[in-house]
Design a protein around this motif. Structure first.
Motif, PDB file in Angstrom:
ATOM      1  N   ASP A 244       0.814  -1.221   0.000  1.00 26.86           N
ATOM      2  CA  ASP A 244       0.000   0.000   0.000  1.00 26.86           C
ATOM      3  C   ASP A 244       0.849   1.272   0.000  1.00 26.86           C
ATOM      4  N   HIS A 245       2.175   1.092   0.002  1.00 27.99           N
ATOM      5  CA  HIS A 245       3.087   2.232  -0.087  1.00 27.99           C
ATOM      6  C   HIS A 245       3.928   2.214  -1.361  1.00 27.99           C
ATOM      7  N   ILE A 246       3.985   1.091  -2.067  1.00 33.97           N
ATOM      8  CA  ILE A 246       4.889   0.996  -3.227  1.00 33.97           C
ATOM      9  C   ILE A 246       4.232   0.490  -4.508  1.00 33.97           C
ATOM     10  N   TYR A 247       2.972   0.084  -4.440  1.00 31.43           N
ATOM     11  CA  TYR A 247       2.310  -0.561  -5.581  1.00 31.43           C
ATOM     12  C   TYR A 247       2.447   0.216  -6.891  1.00 31.43           C
ATOM     13  N   ALA A 248       2.268   1.531  -6.845  1.00 34.29           N
ATOM     14  CA  ALA A 248       2.233   2.316  -8.084  1.00 34.29           C
ATOM     15  C   ALA A 248       3.596   2.861  -8.489  1.00 34.29           C
ATOM     16  N   PHE A 249       4.645   2.566  -7.731  1.00 32.26           N
ATOM     17  CA  PHE A 249       5.964   3.109  -8.059  1.00 32.26           C
ATOM     18  C   PHE A 249       6.464   2.723  -9.455  1.00 32.26           C
ATOM     19  N   PRO A 250       6.315   1.472  -9.901  1.00 34.71           N
ATOM     20  CA  PRO A 250       6.817   1.147 -11.245  1.00 34.71           C
ATOM     21  C   PRO A 250       6.319   2.092 -12.334  1.00 34.71           C
ATOM     22  N   LYS A 251       5.052   2.477 -12.280  1.00 33.49           N
ATOM     23  CA  LYS A 251       4.514   3.384 -13.296  1.00 33.49           C
ATOM     24  C   LYS A 251       5.095   4.787 -13.156  1.00 33.49           C
ATOM     25  N   PHE A 252       5.339   5.216 -11.925  1.00 31.69           N
ATOM     26  CA  PHE A 252       5.969   6.526 -11.742  1.00 31.69           C
ATOM     27  C   PHE A 252       7.387   6.520 -12.294  1.00 31.69           C
ATOM     28  N   PHE A 253       8.125   5.457 -12.012  1.00 34.45           N
ATOM     29  CA  PHE A 253       9.497   5.364 -12.527  1.00 34.45           C
ATOM     30  C   PHE A 253       9.509   5.342 -14.058  1.00 34.45           C
ATOM     31  N   GLN A 254       8.545   4.682 -14.656  1.00 33.35           N
ATOM     32  CA  GLN A 254       8.481   4.568 -16.117  1.00 33.35           C
ATOM     33  C   GLN A 254       8.092   5.883 -16.794  1.00 33.35           C
ATOM     34  N   ASN A 255       7.289   6.691 -16.108  1.00 34.81           N
ATOM     35  CA  ASN A 255       6.701   7.866 -16.751  1.00 34.81           C
ATOM     36  C   ASN A 255       7.246   9.209 -16.260  1.00 34.81           C
ATOM     37  N   TYR A 256       8.105   9.194 -15.253  1.00 35.64           N
ATOM     38  CA  TYR A 256       8.715  10.418 -14.739  1.00 35.64           C
ATOM     39  C   TYR A 256      10.234  10.252 -14.721  1.00 35.64           C
ATOM     40  N   GLU A 257      10.932  11.347 -14.893  1.00 36.34           N
ATOM     41  CA  GLU A 257      12.382  11.332 -14.722  1.00 36.34           C
ATOM     42  C   GLU A 257      12.668  11.379 -13.223  1.00 36.34           C
ATOM     43  N   VAL A 258      13.404  10.403 -12.712  1.00 49.24           N
ATOM     44  CA  VAL A 258      13.670  10.298 -11.282  1.00 49.24           C
ATOM     45  C   VAL A 258      15.163  10.443 -11.027  1.00 49.24           C
ATOM     46  N   ASP A 259      15.532  11.454 -10.269  1.00 54.72           N
ATOM     47  CA  ASP A 259      16.946  11.691  -9.975  1.00 54.72           C
ATOM     48  C   ASP A 259      17.449  10.782  -8.854  1.00 54.72           C
ATOM     49  N   THR A 260      16.881  10.950  -7.670  1.00 54.08           N
ATOM     50  CA  THR A 260      17.413  10.277  -6.485  1.00 54.08           C
ATOM     51  C   THR A 260      16.317   9.540  -5.729  1.00 54.08           C
ATOM     52  N   VAL A 261      16.563   8.274  -5.434  1.00 50.46           N
ATOM     53  CA  VAL A 261      15.661   7.468  -4.616  1.00 50.46           C
ATOM     54  C   VAL A 261      16.304   7.225  -3.259  1.00 50.46           C
ATOM     55  N   ILE A 262      15.541   7.472  -2.217  1.00 47.44           N
ATOM     56  CA  ILE A 262      15.962   7.155  -0.847  1.00 47.44           C
ATOM     57  C   ILE A 262      14.957   6.149  -0.303  1.00 47.44           C
ATOM     58  N   ASP A 263      15.439   4.986   0.106  1.00 46.87           N
ATOM     59  CA  ASP A 263      14.500   3.984   0.601  1.00 46.87           C
ATOM     60  C   ASP A 263      15.087   3.186   1.751  1.00 46.87           C
ATOM     61  N   PHE A 264      14.467   2.075   2.044  1.00 53.99           N
ATOM     62  CA  PHE A 264      14.717   1.278   3.229  1.00 53.99           C
ATOM     63  C   PHE A 264      15.663   0.111   2.991  1.00 53.99           C
ATOM     64  N   THR A 265      15.966  -0.219   1.730  1.00 53.59           N
ATOM     65  CA  THR A 265      16.688  -1.456   1.443  1.00 53.59           C
ATOM     66  C   THR A 265      17.895  -1.247   0.540  1.00 53.59           C
ATOM     67  N   SER A 266      18.985  -1.939   0.875  1.00 48.47           N
ATOM     68  CA  SER A 266      20.185  -1.927   0.038  1.00 48.47           C
ATOM     69  C   SER A 266      20.137  -3.040  -1.007  1.00 48.47           C
ATOM     70  N   GLU A 267      19.122  -3.880  -0.925  1.00 45.09           N
ATOM     71  CA  GLU A 267      19.007  -5.023  -1.824  1.00 45.09           C
ATOM     72  C   GLU A 267      18.756  -4.560  -3.260  1.00 45.09           C
ATOM     73  N   THR A 268      19.452  -5.191  -4.206  1.00 47.94           N
ATOM     74  CA  THR A 268      19.211  -4.899  -5.616  1.00 47.94           C
ATOM     75  C   THR A 268      18.218  -5.926  -6.176  1.00 47.94           C
ATOM     76  N   TYR A 269      17.673  -5.604  -7.335  1.00 54.58           N
ATOM     77  CA  TYR A 269      16.747  -6.535  -7.966  1.00 54.58           C
ATOM     78  C   TYR A 269      17.453  -7.851  -8.320  1.00 54.58           C
ATOM     79  N   THR A 270      18.709  -7.762  -8.721  1.00 55.07           N
ATOM     80  CA  THR A 270      19.483  -8.968  -9.058  1.00 55.07           C
ATOM     81  C   THR A 270      19.652  -9.857  -7.829  1.00 55.07           C
ATOM     82  N   GLN A 271      19.983  -9.243  -6.685  1.00 51.91           N
ATOM     83  CA  GLN A 271      20.108 -10.006  -5.434  1.00 51.91           C
ATOM     84  C   GLN A 271      18.786 -10.660  -5.060  1.00 51.91           C
ATOM     85  N   PHE A 272      17.707  -9.886  -5.202  1.00 49.97           N
ATOM     86  CA  PHE A 272      16.387 -10.395  -4.830  1.00 49.97           C
ATOM     87  C   PHE A 272      16.007 -11.591  -5.690  1.00 49.97           C
ATOM     88  N   GLN A 273      16.262 -11.504  -6.976  1.00 45.65           N
ATOM     89  CA  GLN A 273      15.948 -12.619  -7.881  1.00 45.65           C
ATOM     90  C   GLN A 273      16.760 -13.865  -7.521  1.00 45.65           C
TER      91      GLN A 273
END
Length: 571
Positions: A244-273
């Motif tokens: 309920d806090h991240i569901y729509a983020f993929p669409k924002f990333f796809q449709n907006y230019e994003v400079d800096t992300v600050i979040d809770f995890t150091s995990e990368t998508y590659t690590q997660f997979q």
């Protein structure tokens, strides 16, 4: 011309009178001089006036943060003074016998009265008075407790010459939106709980969280586009991994230019997979989260694909790996990443230190610094009791780094749940205004009426600090009856004791509960803003306080018992 003719006639008459009756003339002149002298004396002492300049330039109803300003006259002369009768105050009297300040009744500034600004440095208060629009120091006072240093004090000289202190507590001006700094708490287009907050500081655009569902993007992006014309987000903050806090983020990333992300995890998508493919039940490394959901994976994929920079909140607080604790957003506004115990692997065991995802929430503090006048805005995701206790334990005032000042705005933790916004946190923040990002009364998580957002427990605690509590939406509802749950094979479900298992958490089989059937605006889209002097409060639907709303005071009957939806505690 007419005035000159009258003056000449008066002079001729005076000359005639002087010739005919010289003694009478001299007597009149002496009387005139005496009257003029008396008049000047009365004007000098202030008994009579030709129009006091102080009425045209009254002292500022300022919102300076006591404890962070100097007491030099030069500093004060740089500030502009303006009168705002919308600001509310408490009258406070000084008890010289017991050496304490006694709070009387609520008051407002009176335009014809004389005021003095009081500023604090380490508990010592310098009092200033305006003379011809220039401040003059007149006396020194001592504040009684540390708490009182959170306020600007105004010294009032009353008509009967008794002195009163007026303590600043508000500065919230309704139905106005300032351009300099804005926090937008948006409606999310459904009756589900979630967070999606857009912030504008000058030309800098910030998005904190992107809930509550994938479909919310349609609603929230359309709203944001009215303000973010270039579709560029300088900062994105994802507080934690709940959907309920991240569901729509993929669409924002796809449709907006994003400079800096600050979040809770150091995990990368590659690590997660790699972790997901390993078949292991838990990670063998610290990730700052316990999430394994597809919503979390989609977030990581989009973040790593589109964001130019990524920092963890833990690195931000420690100023590591290129991250910063404080980000300058505009000339007057900063964003601070605050301390959270659960950012880190404190046991050095490669595991997250909390089982509750909410406790990993990124904590942000936005500060508007207007030449030493401070306004603060706290957004803390879904932090729960454990995290709040650690926060209060850390910010104990022992050092400057560990000192938190009172905030103008507090975004209610976890949508106003019973497990967040506890006294330990509120005692530190001392909020003046609160927004609960929720759809009031939704049964999304529970059928227990008191525990539906915003909960009765939350209301009981926040009421100690402010009655200015607002929420974007409220659910439409019907009275439903809990049924026995059915498993995937179509069989009736029973608990381990053989009792019928309900299909609704919070209600037993056969019990009535409130079931949401849609949503409508409560306050609507809520904007909290500041111009450095005041706090602006605006909402698209209305500015009715939660405690005064129709939903809050509605009487319902559940299982034969009549009750109000919520009750406001009496002191």
């Amino acid at each position: 011309m007419a005035k000159k003719r009258k003056t000449k006639k008066a002079i001729k008459k005076a000359k005639k009178l002087a010739k005919k009756s010289p003694k009478l003339f001299i007597t009149l002149v002496v009387l005139f001089v005496i009257i003029a002298i008396v008049f000047v004396i009365l004007w000098k002492v202030g008994i009579i006036s030709f129009g006091d300049k102080r009425k045209d330039s009254p002292v500022e109803a300022t919102t300076n943060q006591v404890g962070e300003t100097t007491t030099s006259t030069e500093d004060i002369e740089e500030k502009s003074y303006s009168f705002d009768s919308n600001l509310k105050y408490y009258k406070v009297e000084y008890d010289s016998i017991n050496d304490e300040f006694i709070v009387k009744e609520e008051s407002i500034l009176e335009k014809e009265s004389l005021y003095v600004i009081a500023k604090d440095v380490s508990g010592v208060v310098s009092l200033y008075i305006l003379e011809d629009n220039h401040p003059k120091e007149v006396s020194i006072g001592i504040l009684p407790t540390k708490v009182e240093k959170e306020y600007v004090w105004i010294f009032k000289e009353t008509k009967d010459l008794k002195n009163e202190f007026v303590k600043y507590v508000g500065g919230i001006v309704e139905d106005i939106c300032y351009d300099e700094f804005q926090i937008h708490f948006m409606m999310l287009g459904n009756d589900a709980a979630g967070d999606c907050t857009y912030i504008k500081a000058g030309d800098t655009d910030i998005l904190i969280d992107a809930g509550s569902t994938k479909e919310s993007y349609t609603t929230t992006s359309a709203y944001i586009n009215k303000y973010c014309k270039d579709k560029k987000l300088e900062y994105v903050v994802a507080t934690h991994g709940d959907a309920d806090h991240i569901y729509a983020f993929p669409k924002f990333f796809q449709n907006y230019e994003v400079d800096t992300v600050i979040d809770f995890t150091s995990e990368t998508y590659t690590q997660f997979q790699a972790f997901k493919n390993s078949g292991k039940s838990s990670r063998d490394y610290f990730a700052g989260t316990t999430k394994t959901t597809s919503a979390y994976g989609n977030y990581l994929n989009a973040r790593d694909t589109y964001a130019k920079n990524h920092y963890t909140a833990g690195d931000c607080y420690l100023n590591l790996n290129g991250a910063k604790r404080t980000y300058q957003l505009s000339e007057h506004v900063t964003m601070d990443i605050l301390y959270n115990y659960y950012y880190y692997d404190n046991d050095n065991n490669g595991k997250a230190d909390s089982k509750d995802e909410n406790n990993f929430s990124v904590l942000t503090l936005f500060t508007y610094n207007n030449n030493g006048s401070y306004h603060r805005f706290f957004l803390g995701g879904d932090l729960e009791l454990e995290g709040e206790e650690k926060f209060a334990e850390y910010y104990d005032g022992s050092t400057n780094e560990k000192t938190m000042y009172s905030v103008d705005l507090y975004k209610a933790g976890h949508h106003g749940s019973k497990t967040s916004s506890n006294d330990c946190l509120l005692d530190v923040l001392q909020p003046k205004l609160c927004v609960a990002c929720c759809c009031c009364g939704t049964d999304q998580y529970t059928a227990n009426t008191d525990n539906q957002f915003p909960t009765q427990d939350f209301i009981n605690r926040i009421a100690e600090w402010t009655d200015r509590v607002y929420a974007p939406t409220v659910c439409n509802f019907e009275i439903a009856v809990a049924k026995q749950a059915i498993d995937k094979n179509g069989n009736l479900k029973y608990d381990k004791y053989g009792n019928p298992e309900s299909d609704k958490v919070g209600a037993k089989v056969g019990e009535e509960y409130i079931h949401s059937t849609g949503f409508r605006a409560m306050n609507g889209n809520i904007i909290v803003s500041s111009n450095g002097i005041n706090i602006g409060l605006w909402a698209s639907n209305n500015l009715i306080k939660l405690k005064d709303s129709e939903w809050f005071n509605q009487t319902i009957t559940l299982n034969g018992i009549e009750r109000k939806m919520r009750t406001w505690p009496t002191k």
